[in-house]
Design an enzyme around this catalytic site. Structure first.
Site, short mmCIF file in Angstrom:
data_model
loop_
_atom_site.label_atom_id
_atom_site.label_comp_id
_atom_site.label_asym_id
_atom_site.label_seq_id
_atom_site.Cartn_x
_atom_site.Cartn_y
_atom_site.Cartn_z
N ALA A 69 6.62 10.69 -3.94
CA ALA A 69 6.80 11.70 -4.97
C ALA A 69 6.72 13.08 -4.32
CB ALA A 69 5.73 11.57 -6.05
N GLY A 113 5.67 6.78 -4.29
CA GLY A 113 6.59 6.57 -5.40
C GLY A 113 7.87 5.89 -4.98
N GLU A 116 7.09 2.27 -4.96
CA GLU A 116 6.96 1.84 -6.36
C GLU A 116 8.31 1.74 -7.04
OE1 GLU A 116 2.59 3.60 -7.54
OE2 GLU A 116 4.16 5.04 -7.02
N GLU A 136 -1.14 7.19 -0.97
CA GLU A 136 -1.69 8.19 -1.90
C GLU A 136 -3.17 8.47 -1.64
OE1 GLU A 136 1.73 6.24 -4.20
OE2 GLU A 136 0.17 5.60 -2.80
#
Length: 262
Positions: A69, A113, A116, A136
């Site tokens: 992200a 992300g 994911e 993360e």
């Protein structure tokens, strides 16, 4: 002119073709942000509703599928902002609404992300230079788009704890061995391999493919007995389709089936 955050292409020459979505933020290693996920979601829904599309492939570039992200955007958020705006929930999970098969074609980094997003797809084809991870924890947070939930379903608790708690990356070989990816190919063959798999899917019965996907997904959402019952009902229901009659008749007649998508 602002560069589009995603690029789309249509591949194939049959009655149903493949939609290819390329994440297009190369300077940011395809880091995901709200605007990109909105554009991707709109494209996914449009392709899912298009009867001429039988399968969707999501990819990045040779350096990164998506390196995570966009931290520069997230760094300024506070709790009330992410809670009140339903950060991630409102626009990052549109992929989960798509009924047609979605293949992740991953080269380079698929981190945070990006990992994911790949796991939200129905299966992952990895280039031999792919690297996966949920780093993360190094930022003082945890995975927030399903990493702590989907990863253990793919690779088990121990491997997930290792990746999530240390933030380390695993290469394509380890990811395939662990069950995260379905196959590994040379980086320069990645898109061809993904499109070839998609073309096979496009040539099959759309109703059967969509319901097969639903049944496999059901196995991750409940107990075995409920899943078996659901599968059995779907299996029975397909005997009401023209494609079931065509598929079995073609098999008995030793000819290629001509599915009508109904």
């Amino acid at each position: 002119m602002t560069e589009p955050l995603i690029l789309t292409e249509i591949h194939g020459d049959g009655e149903r073709r493949t939609a290819l979505i390329r994440i297009n933020r190369p300077k940011q290693l395809n880091a995901l942000n709200d605007a990109l996920m909105v554009e991707m979601g709109q494209a996914l829904i449009a392709f899912d509703r298009d009867d001429a599309i039988g399968c969707i492939v999501i990819t990045g570039n040779e350096k990164a599928f998506a390196a995570g992200a966009d931290i520069a955007a997230m760094a300024k958020y506070d709790y009330m902002h992410v809670h009140q705006t339903e950060y991630i929930t409102r626009n990052w999970e549109t992929l989960l609404q798509v009924r047609k098969p979605v293949i992740a074609a991953v080269a380079g980094f698929a981190l945070g992300g990006g990992c994911e997003l790949a796991m939200m797809c129905d299966f992952i084809i990895a280039a031999d230079n792919a690297k996966f991870g949920q780093p993360e924890i190094k930022l003082g947070v945890i995975p927030g788009a399903g990493g702590t939930q989907r990863l253990p379903r793919a690779v088990g608790k121990s491997k997930t704890m290792d990746l999530v708690l240390t933030g380390r990356m695993m290469d394509a070989t380890e990811a395939e061995r662990a069950g995260l990816v379905s196959r590994i190919v040379a980086a320069d063959k990645l898109i061809d391999e993904a499109l070839s798999a998609a073309a096979i899917i496009c040539g099959l019965s759309g109703p059967s493919v969509a319901l097969a996907k639903a049944c496999v997904n059901k196995s991750f959402e409940g107990g075995l007995r409920d899943g078996i019952d659901y599968e059995r009902r779907i299996f029975h229901s397909l005997f009401a389709t023209e494609d079931q009659k065509e598929g079995m008749d073609a098999f008995l007649s030793k000819r290629a089936p001509q599915f009508k998508q109904r």
